[in-house]
Scaffold this active site. Structure first.
Site, short mmCIF file in Angstrom:
data_model
loop_
_atom_site.label_atom_id
_atom_site.label_comp_id
_atom_site.label_asym_id
_atom_site.label_seq_id
_atom_site.Cartn_x
_atom_site.Cartn_y
_atom_site.Cartn_z
N LYS A 131 0.78 -1.09 0.13
CA LYS A 131 0.10 -0.05 0.16
C LYS A 131 1.03 1.13 0.06
CE LYS A 131 -4.44 0.82 0.56
NZ LYS A 131 -5.78 -0.06 0.11
N1 GLU Z 1 -7.01 -0.14 -3.12
C1 GLU Z 1 -8.09 -0.91 -3.25
C2 GLU Z 1 -8.06 -1.90 -2.20
O1 GLU Z 1 -8.09 -1.73 -0.89
C3 GLU Z 1 -7.72 -1.91 -4.67
C4 GLU Z 1 -6.17 -2.34 -4.71
C5 GLU Z 1 -5.70 -2.91 -6.08
O2 GLU Z 1 -6.65 -2.86 -6.76
O3 GLU Z 1 -4.60 -3.17 -6.14
O4 GLU Z 1 -8.47 -3.15 -1.99
#
Ligand code: GLU
Length: 441
Positions: A131
């Site tokens: 993240k």
């Molecule tokens: N931000 C989204 C989540 O928390 C998607 C992450 C992604 O597609 O890599 O799952």
């Protein structure tokens, strides 16, 4: 925004109010990373021999803190703090979104990266967890400033991301345009176009059909499955939703199409209520124009704290962390909570809801539809062969249903919550991969 109001805007790295401890020093504040560690402790007794590797899950593999300086439109230079954390890469490259928010901290990004490891393993896509984020209020930036911020951040984290290393995606306050700038910046630095470095891109740049709606569609899919298990008729259900963006808005639309009545919606601007059910397509139009549900004519404004006690069958928190906590969990009247957001329920609230017999569908499965279609996008980019939307939605529904039903069975077998069941399945997959790979050197 005028230059004058920009000058009056709070400094991006504003200190907490005098006398208030920053949350990471406040011992009574567990914080998202502390919450995650508790969740791992809860699952450890179910991991058998793999528990010897559990410490792996309690330490992010790699955390990068970057300074992101940009020139503002008024000619001054502002510095922002950015992060990219790769929690685990045992099952594949890091994968997870990037958020732009004034409250982003390293410990929050660590927790969000860990929840991505769990989520990706829960739906069995071949990724680890990662993240990123920048501590910034993007509403205070012009479009040019936002682009410069995104590009400099991408360059700074460029040493650890890549189509086979770590693949960012949209999260809170980031979208297809931000992904396009990230893809372009990475590609410029590489010397060739690398569409697979991020997902959630615009369709014309290698994005996938169905990606924008995928998280909301996944929320709806697991909601319908769970409703079937508890004998709740979705076509008669009353629904309340917090957050009306990509996740809450799409989920509300799909539930409304299935016959459910969306009686209250809350976002950062306020709360709207309509006993007979809000007209969801009209509310979506209102939000597209005004960026908030507040002021919607065909509904009644109610106080924000009343939202939690609205009589309903299903509650979808689809905004930020910590929204369901010990102050409001006792008032919630829903039979089922579907966590569209990441980390919306604190552990105390989780326990209160469980005692009261409210079924919680945890974030790590409920909102996994987004990353599942991100995986499809990445696969399509690699093969340069693009699927139609029906195929994407059908594959998404198949994966979400299978993953959810396996979690349901695990919860029954061990008599644990769906959150712990999801962690049992996911941690077992991650630690099994870890064991197979062995310790290097
Ligand atoms: N931000 C989204 C989540 O928390 C998607 C992450 C992604 O597609 O890599 O799952």
């Amino acid at each position: 925004m005028s230059q004058a109001s920009r000058a009056a805007a709070p400094s991006p790295a504003a200190a907490p109010a005098p006398g208030a401890l920053p949350s990471y020093l406040d011992p009574s504040h567990l914080g998202p990373w502390g919450i995650y560690l508790q969740q791992v402790d809860r699952v450890t007794p179910y991991l058998g021999n793999l528990s010897r590797w559990v410490e792996t899950l309690k330490r992010p593999k790699r955390s990068l803190i970057v300074d992101v300086p940009i020139e503002l439109d008024n000619g001054t230079v502002a510095h922002f703090e950015g992060y990219r954390v790769q929690h685990n890469t045992s099952r594949g490259p890091g994968k997870g979104g990037v958020r732009f928010h004034q409250d982003v901290t390293l410990s929050e990004v660590m927790a969000l990266s860990a929840w991505m490891s769990i989520k990706n393993a829960a739906v069995n896509v071949p990724y680890g967890g990662a993240k990123g984020g920048i501590r910034v209020d993007p509403r205070l930036l012009s479009r040019g400033e936002l682009e410069r911020l995104t590009r400099r951040y991408t360059s700074e984290i460029g040493i650890i991301i890549g189509p086979n290393k770590d693949i960012p995606a949209p999260d809170v306050n980031t979208d297809g345009q931000v992904m396009a700038w990230m893809m372009d910046t990475y590609s410029m630095n590489q010397g060739s176009t690398a569409t697979g470095v991020v997902t959630g891109k615009p369709i014309d740049l290698g994005g996938s059909l169905g990606r924008v709606e995928a998280t909301g569609r996944g929320v709806f899919t697991v909601g319908v499955e769970a409703a079937r298990h508890i004998g709740l008729d979705v076509s008669q259900a009353r629904l309340i939703v917090q957050g009306f963006g990509n996740v809450g808005g799409v989920a509300a639309k799909l539930f409304a199409e299935a016959g459910a009545r969306v009686v209250a919606v809350q976002d950062h601007g306020g709360t709207v209520y309509r006993e007979a059910g809000l007209n969801v397509p009209e509310l979506l139009k209102h939000v597209a124009e005004h960026r908030t549900v507040a002021g919607f004519a065909d509904g009644e404004k109610i106080a924000d704290d009343q939202f939690w006690q609205v009589d309903c069958d299903i509650l979808i928190p689809a905004a930020l962390e910590g929204q369901i906590n010990k102050t409001n969990a006792g008032k919630i009247r829903a039979r089922m909570v579907i966590e569209g957001a990441n980390g919306p329920t604190t552990p105390e609230a989780d326990d209160i809801l469980q005692e009261r017999g409210v079924l919680v569908l945890p974030d790590v499965i409920a909102n996994a539809g987004g990353v599942t279609v991100s995986y499809f996008e990445w696969v399509q980019d690699f093969s340069s062969f693009f699927w139609d939307e029906d195929e994407i939605n059908a594959r998404l529904v198949r994966i979400m249903k299978a993953a959810f039903n396996a979690i349901w069975l695990t919860a029954q077998e061990h008599k644990v919550s769906l959150r712990t069941a999801t962690f049992i399945i996911a941690c077992t997959r991650i630690l099994h991969a870890r064991e197979l790979r062995g310790l290097y050197p």
